[in-house]
Scaffold this motif. Structure first.
Motif, mmCIF file in Angstrom:
data_model
loop_
_atom_site.group_PDB
_atom_site.id
_atom_site.type_symbol
_atom_site.label_atom_id
_atom_site.label_comp_id
_atom_site.label_asym_id
_atom_site.label_seq_id
_atom_site.Cartn_x
_atom_site.Cartn_y
_atom_site.Cartn_z
ATOM 1 N N PHE A 30 0.844 -1.184 0.000
ATOM 2 C CA PHE A 30 0.000 0.000 0.000
ATOM 3 C C PHE A 30 0.878 1.232 0.000
ATOM 4 C CE2 PHE A 30 0.286 -1.514 4.443
ATOM 5 C CZ PHE A 30 0.952 -0.454 5.018
ATOM 6 N N TRP A 31 0.270 2.368 -0.183
ATOM 7 C CA TRP A 31 0.989 3.630 -0.196
ATOM 8 C C TRP A 31 0.648 4.437 1.052
ATOM 9 C CZ3 TRP A 31 -1.520 1.625 -4.427
ATOM 10 C CH2 TRP A 31 -0.720 1.305 -5.522
ATOM 11 N N PRO A 32 1.617 4.644 1.961
ATOM 12 C CA PRO A 32 1.378 5.584 3.067
ATOM 13 C C PRO A 32 1.412 6.995 2.480
ATOM 14 C CG PRO A 32 3.258 4.138 3.528
ATOM 15 C CD PRO A 32 2.896 3.968 2.092
ATOM 16 N N VAL A 33 0.278 7.657 2.459
ATOM 17 C CA VAL A 33 0.185 8.956 1.786
ATOM 18 C C VAL A 33 0.160 10.129 2.750
ATOM 19 C CG1 VAL A 33 -0.876 8.067 -0.312
ATOM 20 C CG2 VAL A 33 -2.336 8.728 1.607
ATOM 21 N N GLY A 34 -0.052 9.861 4.045
ATOM 22 C CA GLY A 34 -0.099 10.986 4.967
ATOM 23 C C GLY A 34 0.166 10.606 6.403
ATOM 24 N N TYR A 35 0.832 11.523 7.099
ATOM 25 C CA TYR A 35 1.093 11.419 8.530
ATOM 26 C C TYR A 35 0.784 12.778 9.130
ATOM 27 C CZ TYR A 35 4.084 7.441 7.244
ATOM 28 O OH TYR A 35 4.564 6.259 6.748
ATOM 29 N N GLY A 36 0.327 12.780 10.364
ATOM 30 C CA GLY A 36 0.107 14.064 11.014
ATOM 31 C C GLY A 36 -0.107 13.899 12.501
ATOM 32 N N SER A 37 0.058 14.977 13.231
ATOM 33 C CA SER A 37 -0.159 14.926 14.683
ATOM 34 C C SER A 37 -1.600 15.328 14.980
ATOM 35 C CB SER A 37 0.825 15.839 15.404
ATOM 36 O OG SER A 37 0.654 17.161 14.949
ATOM 37 N N GLY A 38 -2.054 14.927 16.160
ATOM 38 C CA GLY A 38 -3.416 15.266 16.566
ATOM 39 C C GLY A 38 -4.447 14.352 15.919
ATOM 40 N N GLN A 39 -5.630 14.889 15.748
ATOM 41 C CA GLN A 39 -6.760 14.138 15.214
ATOM 42 C C GLN A 39 -6.846 14.316 13.696
ATOM 43 O OE1 GLN A 39 -8.372 12.473 17.597
ATOM 44 N NE2 GLN A 39 -9.899 11.508 16.295
ATOM 45 N N TRP A 40 -7.073 13.220 12.966
ATOM 46 C CA TRP A 40 -7.261 13.289 11.517
ATOM 47 C C TRP A 40 -8.600 13.957 11.228
ATOM 48 C CZ3 TRP A 40 -10.938 11.739 8.030
ATOM 49 C CH2 TRP A 40 -10.573 11.759 6.688
ATOM 50 N N SER A 41 -8.656 14.720 10.145
ATOM 51 C CA SER A 41 -9.915 15.328 9.694
ATOM 52 C C SER A 41 -9.916 15.346 8.172
ATOM 53 C CB SER A 41 -10.060 16.751 10.236
ATOM 54 O OG SER A 41 -9.119 17.609 9.611
ATOM 55 N N GLN A 42 -11.021 15.712 7.591
ATOM 56 C CA GLN A 42 -11.120 15.814 6.127
ATOM 57 C C GLN A 42 -10.060 16.775 5.573
ATOM 58 O OE1 GLN A 42 -13.268 14.166 4.101
ATOM 59 N NE2 GLN A 42 -14.455 13.177 5.707
ATOM 60 N N GLU A 43 -9.740 17.795 6.320
ATOM 61 C CA GLU A 43 -8.723 18.770 5.905
ATOM 62 C C GLU A 43 -7.337 18.135 5.812
ATOM 63 O OE1 GLU A 43 -8.862 22.245 5.125
ATOM 64 O OE2 GLU A 43 -10.936 21.610 4.805
ATOM 65 N N SER A 44 -7.119 17.046 6.537
ATOM 66 C CA SER A 44 -5.814 16.375 6.531
ATOM 67 C C SER A 44 -5.457 15.868 5.135
ATOM 68 C CB SER A 44 -5.814 15.203 7.514
ATOM 69 O OG SER A 44 -6.114 15.632 8.815
ATOM 70 N N ARG A 45 -6.462 15.604 4.316
ATOM 71 C CA ARG A 45 -6.201 15.108 2.950
ATOM 72 C C ARG A 45 -5.390 16.100 2.119
ATOM 73 N NH1 ARG A 45 -11.957 12.843 2.757
ATOM 74 N NH2 ARG A 45 -11.597 10.635 3.169
#
Length: 127
Positions: A30-45
């Motif tokens: 698979f492709w890891p396409v995103g990492y981030g801190s805190g809570q994921w949201s639609q904006e994270s895309r």
């Protein structure tokens, strides 16, 4: 969880703990396409790497963070998505992804061999 052959999935792992978690998908890369801190949201895309992500079989999810993966379901079968920590698997942090095509075709799945040894509820049946 059921999914159709040739579907494309986005899976987001949310880690609200203070330890690194790892997740593994059998039978697929698979492709890891995103990492981030805190809570994921639609904006994270908006921060996803859709240009040059590398394929992997395991993804890490850092403490109080999230990781997002894309997977192309091109391999028919029953596949396990699980935590890489045995204690977590034992307690249920895993599930099976059934990838199938409801239209029977020798192009994507062969019949069970006529000489297969059957046991349990299927003993004595012919498929």
């Amino acid at each position: 969880m059921g999914a159709a052959l040739h579907d494309f999935l986005e899976i987001v792992f949310q880690n609200n703990e203070k330890i690194v978690q790892s997740w593994h998908l059998d039978g697929y890369d698979f492709w890891p396409v995103g990492y981030g801190s805190g809570q994921w949201s639609q904006e994270s895309r908006k921060s996803y790497n859709l240009v040059d992500a590398l394929t992997r079989h395991t993804v890490q999810v850092y403490p109080n963070s999230w990781s997002a993966i894309y997977v192309s379901l091109d391999n028919q079968g029953m596949w396990n998505l699980r935590s890489s920590m045995w204690e977590r698997q034992y307690l249920g942090q895993q599930f099976y992804l059934r990838v199938y095509n409801p239209v029977k075709s020798l192009a994507n799945e062969y019949d069970i061999p006529s000489n297969a040894l059957l046991c349990g509820r299927v003993a004595g049946r012919r498929f």
